[in-house]
Design a protein around this motif. Sequence first.
Motif, PDB file in Angstrom:
ATOM      1  N   TYR A  34     114.061  39.495 118.766  1.00  0.00           N
ATOM      2  CA  TYR A  34     113.937  39.067 120.151  1.00  0.00           C
ATOM      3  C   TYR A  34     112.625  39.562 120.755  1.00  0.00           C
ATOM      4  O   TYR A  34     112.006  38.879 121.589  1.00  0.00           O
ATOM      5  N   LEU A  35     112.180  40.763 120.346  1.00  0.00           N
ATOM      6  CA  LEU A  35     110.893  41.278 120.827  1.00  0.00           C
ATOM      7  C   LEU A  35     109.739  40.394 120.349  1.00  0.00           C
ATOM      8  O   LEU A  35     108.815  40.089 121.099  1.00  0.00           O
ATOM      9  N   VAL A  36     109.822  39.974 119.081  1.00  0.00           N
ATOM     10  CA  VAL A  36     108.794  39.083 118.528  1.00  0.00           C
ATOM     11  C   VAL A  36     108.806  37.748 119.272  1.00  0.00           C
ATOM     12  O   VAL A  36     107.768  37.186 119.620  1.00  0.00           O
ATOM     13  N   ALA A  37     110.026  37.230 119.550  1.00  0.00           N
ATOM     14  CA  ALA A  37     110.142  35.960 120.269  1.00  0.00           C
ATOM     15  C   ALA A  37     109.532  36.050 121.659  1.00  0.00           C
ATOM     16  O   ALA A  37     108.882  35.115 122.129  1.00  0.00           O
ATOM     17  N   ILE A  38     109.707  37.190 122.327  1.00  0.00           N
ATOM     18  CA  ILE A  38     109.129  37.363 123.668  1.00  0.00           C
ATOM     19  C   ILE A  38     107.602  37.354 123.578  1.00  0.00           C
ATOM     20  O   ILE A  38     106.917  36.711 124.383  1.00  0.00           O
ATOM     21  N   GLU A  39     107.023  38.088 122.592  1.00  0.00           N
ATOM     22  CA  GLU A  39     105.568  38.130 122.461  1.00  0.00           C
ATOM     23  C   GLU A  39     104.986  36.748 122.141  1.00  0.00           C
ATOM     24  O   GLU A  39     103.839  36.457 122.480  1.00  0.00           O
ATOM     25  N   GLU A  40     105.783  35.896 121.478  1.00  0.00           N
ATOM     26  CA  GLU A  40     105.327  34.550 121.143  1.00  0.00           C
ATOM     27  C   GLU A  40     105.741  33.515 122.188  1.00  0.00           C
ATOM     28  O   GLU A  40     105.563  32.317 121.992  1.00  0.00           O
ATOM     29  N   ASN A  41     106.319  33.994 123.312  1.00  0.00           N
ATOM     30  CA  ASN A  41     106.795  33.098 124.375  1.00  0.00           C
ATOM     31  C   ASN A  41     107.815  32.081 123.863  1.00  0.00           C
ATOM     32  O   ASN A  41     107.943  30.976 124.404  1.00  0.00           O
ATOM     33  N   ASP A  42     108.557  32.482 122.823  1.00  0.00           N
ATOM     34  CA  ASP A  42     109.580  31.603 122.257  1.00  0.00           C
ATOM     35  C   ASP A  42     110.917  31.895 122.931  1.00  0.00           C
ATOM     36  O   ASP A  42     111.862  32.391 122.317  1.00  0.00           O
ATOM     37  N   PHE A  43     111.009  31.595 124.237  1.00  0.00           N
ATOM     38  CA  PHE A  43     112.198  31.940 125.004  1.00  0.00           C
ATOM     39  C   PHE A  43     113.389  31.045 124.661  1.00  0.00           C
ATOM     40  O   PHE A  43     114.532  31.408 124.941  1.00  0.00           O
ATOM     41  N   ASP A  44     113.117  29.856 124.061  1.00  0.00           N
ATOM     42  CA  ASP A  44     114.222  28.959 123.721  1.00  0.00           C
ATOM     43  C   ASP A  44     115.095  29.508 122.603  1.00  0.00           C
ATOM     44  O   ASP A  44     116.235  29.065 122.426  1.00  0.00           O
ATOM     45  N   SER A  45     114.581  30.467 121.826  1.00  0.00           N
ATOM     46  CA  SER A  45     115.378  31.056 120.743  1.00  0.00           C
ATOM     47  C   SER A  45     116.304  32.159 121.225  1.00  0.00           C
ATOM     48  O   SER A  45     117.073  32.699 120.446  1.00  0.00           O
ATOM     49  N   MET A  46     116.231  32.498 122.518  1.00  0.00           N
ATOM     50  CA  MET A  46     117.080  33.552 123.091  1.00  0.00           C
ATOM     51  C   MET A  46     118.499  33.009 123.334  1.00  0.00           C
ATOM     52  O   MET A  46     118.702  31.797 123.444  1.00  0.00           O
ATOM     53  N   PRO A  47     119.483  33.911 123.472  1.00  0.00           N
ATOM     54  CA  PRO A  47     120.864  33.458 123.732  1.00  0.00           C
ATOM     55  C   PRO A  47     120.996  32.711 125.045  1.00  0.00           C
ATOM     56  O   PRO A  47     121.886  31.900 125.199  1.00  0.00           O
TER      57      PRO A  47
END
Length: 307
Positions: A34-47
Amino acid sequence: MASVNIGKKLRDARLQRNMSLDELQQITKTQKRYLVAIEENDFDSMPGTFYVRAFIRQYASAVGLDGNELVEIYDGIDEPEDVETEIQYETLDESRTQMYDENSQTKRFMRSLPAVIFSLIGLAIAIVVFYITWQDRQAAPIIQPPASEIIRESSSEASSESSQASASSSTETSSSSSSSEPKAPTEVKFENESGVTVNMSAVNVANPGKLEFSAVTGPCWVGVYIATAANNDNGYYYQETIQPGQPKSVDIPAGTAQVVISLGASEYMEFKLDGQEANFNPNNTGIGPRNINLTLAYAQTEQSQPQ
């Protein structure tokens, strides 16, 4: 979604502190993916958007940034102005046309000055009236709109059910006597946990139920998320930093099946549901933020009437 690169801003702050993602995972108790997703602005992969906001706050707090500001940027509320775009349209030399425009603006302002003064006087009067009204309503609870809508509906249903019960009680006294028996006490159970996420359940909950929060040895931020029509399933139903010796209580709207409780410094916090202690960290798995998913099952206070 805001145009600001939230992930880059957080990542730069982390690198300035010479902090690895593994170290950040230990501090925030947030999974590394989730930290990696935040740094990549990949918010759609969050719950969901609720967890995106919570993870951004935790990340920002760990690297010394303002989490609330970044969440507002994420929501598109407080987007900073694009300075580079403004600079592109600035000119170095002031033309005669610009000077003429400034003089015209000054003249227009002087002509409208009396209207501005009268408007300011009217605004001052409105502020005074608002302040007096606000003082008169100090005794009212702060968070009312979501609860009032649901409670109003449940009140009408309760009055309808009570009228039906009173009509049937005239012919069947045994059924009315059985419904007056005291309900079993509320039971709160720890189910499982994963990282900072804790799953709990409660049975025999009063309708409506009540949460009670107490800070033990230090302040703790508490956010209670309940999806209602009033908040349009977006934002906290209640949030406050609770100080030691100043307990707070939150009424749960009648019929609510799911409550999410976010704690900042969870080691400082104790909370109860309907007076029953909720042990959300029985395994002593660490300190710091917690996101508690609490499923509610209500007590059966009415029994169906025989045909």
